[in-house]
Design an enzyme around this catalytic site. Structure first.
Site, PDB file in Angstrom:
ATOM      1  N   ASP A  80     -19.080  -6.028  -6.748  1.00  0.00           N
ATOM      2  CA  ASP A  80     -17.862  -5.239  -6.868  1.00  0.00           C
ATOM      3  C   ASP A  80     -16.777  -5.979  -7.653  1.00  0.00           C
ATOM      4  O   ASP A  80     -15.949  -5.369  -8.329  1.00  0.00           O
ATOM      5  CB  ASP A  80     -17.365  -4.924  -5.453  1.00  0.00           C
ATOM      6  CG  ASP A  80     -16.282  -3.862  -5.433  1.00  0.00           C
ATOM      7  OD1 ASP A  80     -16.264  -3.021  -6.342  1.00  0.00           O
ATOM      8  OD2 ASP A  80     -15.464  -3.869  -4.499  1.00  0.00           O
ATOM      9  N   ARG A  88       0.827  -1.202   0.000  1.00  0.00           N
ATOM     10  CA  ARG A  88       0.000   0.000   0.000  1.00  0.00           C
ATOM     11  C   ARG A  88       0.865   1.257   0.000  1.00  0.00           C
ATOM     12  O   ARG A  88       1.041   1.926   1.023  1.00  0.00           O
ATOM     13  CB  ARG A  88      -0.965  -0.030   1.179  1.00  0.00           C
ATOM     14  CG  ARG A  88      -1.852  -1.276   1.194  1.00  0.00           C
ATOM     15  CD  ARG A  88      -2.940  -1.197   2.240  1.00  0.00           C
ATOM     16  NE  ARG A  88      -3.881  -0.131   1.947  1.00  0.00           N
ATOM     17  CZ  ARG A  88      -4.906  -0.220   1.098  1.00  0.00           C
ATOM     18  NH1 ARG A  88      -5.114  -1.355   0.426  1.00  0.00           N
ATOM     19  NH2 ARG A  88      -5.713   0.793   0.906  1.00  0.00           N
ATOM     20  N   CYS A 103     -15.782 -30.370  -4.136  1.00  0.00           N
ATOM     21  CA  CYS A 103     -16.355 -29.703  -2.965  1.00  0.00           C
ATOM     22  C   CYS A 103     -17.482 -30.534  -2.338  1.00  0.00           C
ATOM     23  O   CYS A 103     -17.584 -30.628  -1.112  1.00  0.00           O
ATOM     24  CB  CYS A 103     -16.884 -28.323  -3.345  1.00  0.00           C
ATOM     25  SG  CYS A 103     -15.602 -27.151  -3.854  1.00  0.00           S
TER      26      CYS A 103
END
Length: 373
Positions: free
Chosen positions: A273, A134, A313
């Site tokens: 998103d 960052r 799964c």
């Protein structure tokens, strides 16, 4: 019309004042025909807010994200709140802001406190791990400035939690990462997603390292919980809730996608998103109601296409708790259908070590609350 409506709003699209090495949204926007969008206009903001209240019977949750949403300016947010008051007509509304903290000052914090915003502050842990990813556009780390913003939020008594992206950096030091974030009280760990294009694969944590991170962090979380110093770690909270018989609040743990609608700066609406892509565009708030957006062919296809489960799964003893994880982590460019979670080995490593421990703790909590286990 829905009882409640939750909307992610990107007032400046992907524009940002940091240059984070693992930024998934910069990569995502680069896949669209229109890669850069101008800031949201007042017309689009007005249409968004008015249609949001028209599309909800009871309440609306507005989540402002980016890029960095504070780049829209304080006047934009004052206008947004004014429009909410104008169009709500007795319906409840809630505001939250996801920020990197670079723009926060006393004026911002006074506004956030006055208008009852919940803030999500991006902080990956101690300085070395945080600054590894960052940085600003001059290559300087942002850690000190984030901590200064956290101090400002506290001084103004603005409620906030911490969002930490799990990368190869902070997962390598679980004790340091948890210990640093522990005082904030509310922590969301978000595993770094693989890019749609390319560019930051090196930041993804290795499965073995992520698994060990989860094991050690769980031990510290449990120690705090049993000693009366509860720290909310969202993924652990959700797993405990599920073991107690409740539905998870995190969409990534709900086996298939719902619509977490995201409104881009130009009013374009997407189902999530992670999927603000041309192929998944549902419509536009300048042209469509939320009822139309939710019933659009793209919306229905998005939901139905998330349902298939990898055979690996369904045979897994932990599937009832894992449920495959976020769709974005189940996509494999080499396959047309969804596969196993990118971090499947990490979660299996964690569940092998701590599943019984989690189940026992969930039973203990249920007993204390007088609930059925």
């Amino acid at each position: 019309m829905r009882g409640s409506l939750s909307i992610l709003v990107k007032p400046v699209s992907g524009a940002c004042n940091l240059d984070c090495s693992y930024c998934f949204y910069r990569d995502e926007a680069a896949q669209r025909l229109e890669k850069r969008l101008p800031p949201m206009t007042e017309e689009t903001l007005t249409n968004l807010i008015s249609r949001a209240f028209q599309g909800s019977e009871n309440e609306v949750f507005f989540v402002f994200q980016g890029g960095e949403p504070t780049l829209a300016g304080l006047d934009f947010f004052n206008r947004a709140v004014s429009l909410q008051k104008q169009f709500s007509r007795g319906k409840r509304y809630h505001n939250s802001l996801q920020t990197n903290g670079m723009n926060l000052d006393d004026k911002w914090c006074a506004f956030l406190k006055q208008e009852d915003f919940l803030v999500g502050l991006s902080l990956d842990g101690e300085q070395t791990a945080h600054d590894a990813c960052r940085k600003d556009f001059d290559g300087l780390g942002s850690h000190a400035r984030v901590l200064a913003s956290a101090a400002l939020l506290r001084r103004h008594e603005v409620p906030f939690n911490v969002l930490a992206v799990l990368s190869r950096h902070n997962t390598a030091t679980p004790e340091q990462t948890y210990s640093f974030l522990r005082p904030f009280g509310y922590v969301q760990f978000i595993p770094c997603v693989a890019p749609i294009g390319s560019g930051y694969e090196a930041e993804l944590p290795e499965n073995a390292v992520l698994g060990d991170f989860l094991i050690k962090t769980w031990e510290l979380y449990k120690e705090d919980l049993l000693s009366g110093h509860f720290v909310s770690v969202r993924m652990f909270d959700n797993w405990l809730q599920m073991l107690m018989g409740f539905r998870p609040e995190s969409c990534s743990m709900d086996s298939m996608c719902a619509l977490s609608v995201t409104v881009e700066a130009d009013g374009s609406v997407y189902p999530c998103d992670f999927y603000c892509l041309d192929e998944w565009k549902l419509g536009n708030v300048n042209e469509n109601s939320f009822d139309e957006l939710f019933s659009s062919p793209a919306a229905q296809k998005f939901i139905s296409s998330s349902a298939p489960v990898d055979p690996k799964c369904t045979k897994c003893r932990y599937y009832a708790l894992c449920r495959g994880g976020c769709r974005r982590l189940r996509e494999d460019p080499a396959r047309a259908e969804l596969g196993a979670n990118r971090y499947c080995e990490a979660y299996r490593r964690f569940f092998d070590a701590k599943y019984k421990d989690m189940a026992q703790l969930a039973g203990m909590i249920s007993a204390r609350r007088g609930l059925k286990g």
